[in-house]
Design a protein around this motif. Structure first.
Motif, short mmCIF file in Angstrom:
data_model
loop_
_atom_site.label_atom_id
_atom_site.label_comp_id
_atom_site.label_asym_id
_atom_site.label_seq_id
_atom_site.Cartn_x
_atom_site.Cartn_y
_atom_site.Cartn_z
N TYR A 276 0.82 -1.21 0.00
CA TYR A 276 0.00 0.00 0.00
C TYR A 276 0.86 1.27 0.00
CZ TYR A 276 -3.56 -3.40 1.30
OH TYR A 276 -4.38 -4.50 1.32
N ASN A 277 1.97 1.21 -0.70
CA ASN A 277 2.86 2.37 -0.77
C ASN A 277 2.50 3.21 -1.99
OD1 ASN A 277 3.71 0.30 -2.45
ND2 ASN A 277 5.88 0.87 -2.36
N PHE A 278 1.29 3.79 -1.93
CA PHE A 278 0.81 4.59 -3.05
C PHE A 278 1.48 5.96 -3.04
CE2 PHE A 278 -2.60 1.54 -2.31
CZ PHE A 278 -2.87 1.12 -3.60
N PRO A 279 1.91 6.43 -4.22
CA PRO A 279 2.47 7.79 -4.29
C PRO A 279 1.37 8.82 -4.10
CG PRO A 279 2.23 6.89 -6.49
CD PRO A 279 1.88 5.77 -5.54
N GLN A 280 1.65 9.84 -3.33
CA GLN A 280 0.69 10.90 -3.09
C GLN A 280 1.38 12.24 -3.09
OE1 GLN A 280 -2.23 10.04 0.14
NE2 GLN A 280 -1.12 8.11 0.31
N MET A 281 0.68 13.22 -3.58
CA MET A 281 1.22 14.57 -3.61
C MET A 281 0.80 15.30 -2.33
SD MET A 281 2.73 14.62 -6.57
CE MET A 281 2.98 16.35 -6.97
N ASN A 282 1.68 16.13 -1.84
CA ASN A 282 1.34 16.97 -0.69
C ASN A 282 1.08 18.40 -1.17
OD1 ASN A 282 1.21 15.79 1.95
ND2 ASN A 282 3.32 15.12 1.63
N PHE A 283 0.01 18.98 -0.65
CA PHE A 283 -0.38 20.33 -1.03
C PHE A 283 -0.50 21.20 0.22
CE2 PHE A 283 -1.67 17.55 -4.41
CZ PHE A 283 -1.45 18.27 -5.57
N LYS A 284 -0.39 22.49 0.02
CA LYS A 284 -0.49 23.40 1.15
C LYS A 284 -1.85 23.30 1.82
CE LYS A 284 0.08 28.26 2.43
NZ LYS A 284 0.41 29.63 1.93
#
Length: 378
Positions: A276-284
Motif C-alpha cells: 500500500y505504498n501509493f504515491p501521493q502529492m502533498n499540497f499546502k
C-alpha cells in the motif's frame, strides 16, 4: 406493529421491510418477513424500534429489487402512524436487478472520437460520452465521471458482459439522480495491463500507467470541458473502474487530487501493491476525497481483506498527507469478480458519490422538478 404484505407476483426471493427505523437498509436480516401463505408475508416490529410516523418500503433484498407499481414506476414511501398498530399492504411488481428500464430516460450516447489521440502514449483510443437524457433540451452544466474499460461498460456482446451503465443511468434519471456526464475510455486491449499499472512489476514491464494518468488529467479532461457543459471543478469530477481499472483510479486520485474529488473503486487489484505504498502529492491546503470501495466475498485473492486493510491505510494517510478521505465500504457476500456484480453496485456508488442523501428518491425528483420550474418562472 404488525406489517402484512401480499405480493401480486410469484417470486421466490425473500422479502424485507426497510425504512426510517433501520437507516433504510434494504437487506437487513433483522427485518425479513415470514411467509404465512403463498405470496403473503408478515413481520412484527417492537414499538420501541419505531418512530411515531413510520416511513417504509418493501424489497426483495436490495434497492435493485425494490417494489414498483404495476406500470413499473417508482412508488413513494409508505407512511403509517405507529398508533395504528397494524397495516396491510399490496405490492404489484418488483424490480429485478434494477429492471425494467425506461427508454425515455436512457442517456444520450455520443462517440467523442473513434481515434482520440493520446500524445503521452502516441496512440489513439475510442472514447464515448454518455449525456443525461435531456442534455440537448437543457442549458444546465453537469458533474463528470471518467470510467475505464469502456468495452465492458455498456456495449452489448462484450466478452465478459457489461455494467449496463446506460440502463442504470436511466434508472438513476428516473429517480432524479441521473444528471451526470460519463466519459467512457476504451482500454488498450493487449496494452491494458501496461496502461493500468503504474510501475514495472512481476506481471508488467514497461508500465505506462503514469502516462495514461497524465493523458486523462492533462489532455482528455480539458477537451471534455471545452466541448460539453461540464462543472469542471474538482468538487464535481470523479474517476473509477474495476479490477486494474480500480487500481489505476486510486493512483489517479492520489496523484491528481486537485482534479478528482470522487473515486469509484470496484474490486481493485490491490494485490499488485501489497505494501500500500501509493504515491501521493502533498499540497499546502488539504483536499477532501470521497472513496466508494466495493468488493465481493467470492472474488478470491483475499479481496475483501485487502479492501479492509486499504481502508485502514487511507485513514493512516490522513496523518501524513494533505488528503482527507470520506469512505463508503460495500461488501457483497455473493459478489464475484464479474461485470454483473459491478453493474449492481454502480447505481449505489453514483448515488453516494454524487448525491449523498437518504431522501426518498421520488420526493427528491419531484422537489427538483418544482425548483426547476420556479427558477424558470422567475
Amino acid at each position: 406493529m404488525r406489517f402484512t404484505l401480499k405480493s401480486s407476483e410469484e417470486d421466490a426471493r425473500p422479502v424485507y421491510i426497510t425504512g426510517n427505523f433501520n437507516k433504510w437498509n434494504p437487506r437487513d436480516i433483522n427485518f425479513e418477513l415470514k411467509e404465512i401463505s403463498p405470496n403473503t408475508y408478515f413481520i412484527e416490529i417492537n414499538n420501541d424500534q419505531l418512530p411515531d410516523l413510520i416511513e417504509y418500503k418493501f424489497t426483495r433484498g436490495g434497492w435493485e429489487n425494490v417494489e414498483i407499481d404495476r406500470f413499473g414506476n417508482i412508488t413513494p414511501n409508505r407512511k403509517v402512524d405507529k398508533k395504528k398498530r397494524e397495516t396491510k399492504d399490496i405490492v404489484k411488481k418488483w424490480r429485478l436487478n434494477w429492471a425494467p428500464f425506461k427508454e425515455e430516460f436512457y442517456p444520450v450516447v455520443e462517440i467523442i472520437s473513434e481515434k482520440f489521440f493520446i500524445p503521452q502514449l502516441n496512440k489513439t483510443r475510442k472514447i464515448w460520452a454518455l449525456l443525461p437524457h435531456n442534455y440537448h433540451q437543457s442549458s444546465d452544466s453537469y458533474p463528470v465521471l471518467y470510467l475505464h474499460d469502456a468495452q465492458n461498460l455498456f456495449n452489448e456482446g462484450s466478452a465478459f458482459g457489461n455494467w449496463e451503465i446506460d440502463k442504470k443511468m436511466s434508472i438513476l434519471s428516473e429517480y432524479g439522480r441521473g444528471d451526470i456526464i460519463i466519459i467512457a475510455i476504451e482500454n488498450g486491449s493487449e496494452d491494458r495491463n501496461k496502461e493500468y499499472v503504474l510501475d514495472n512489476n512481476s506481471i508488467v514491464q514497461n508500465a505506462e500507467g503514469k502516462k495514461y494518468i497524465r493523458f486523462l488529467a492533462d489532455t482528455l479532461k480539458p477537451y471534455v470541458d471545452s466541448v460539453y457543459r461540464t462543472k469542471s471543478e474538482r468538487e464535481y469530477t470523479g474517476i473509477g473502474g474495476s479490477s486494474l481499472g480500480g487500481l489505476i483510479s486510486i493512483y489517479s486520485g492520489f496523484l491528481y487530487p486537485e482534479v478528482y474529488s470522487k473515486l469509484m473503486i470496484f474490486s481493485p487489484s490491490l494485490w499488485l501493491n501489497p505494501d500500500y505504498n501509493f504515491p501521493q502529492m502533498n499540497f499546502k491546503n488539504p483536499y477532501d476525497i470521497k472513496v466508494y470501495l466495493y468488493g465481493g466475498e467470492q472474488e478470491g485473492s483475499e479481496m475483501t481483506e485487502r479492501i479492509h486493510l486499504f481502508e485502514q491505510q487511507l485513514e493512516a494517510f490522513e496523518n501524513t498527507h494533505s488528503i482527507q478521505f470520506k469512505i463508503r465500504r460495500s461488501i457483497n457476500p455473493d459478489g464475484q469478480h464479474q461485470e454483473f456484480y459491478w453493474s449492481q453496485e454502480f447505481p449505489r456508488a453514483i448515488e453516494w458519490l454524487y448525491y449523498d442523501t437518504e431522501d426518498d428518491p421520488k420526493e427528491l425528483s419531484q422537489r427538483a422538478e418544482i425548483n426547476k420550474n420556479e427558477t424558470s418562472e422567475t
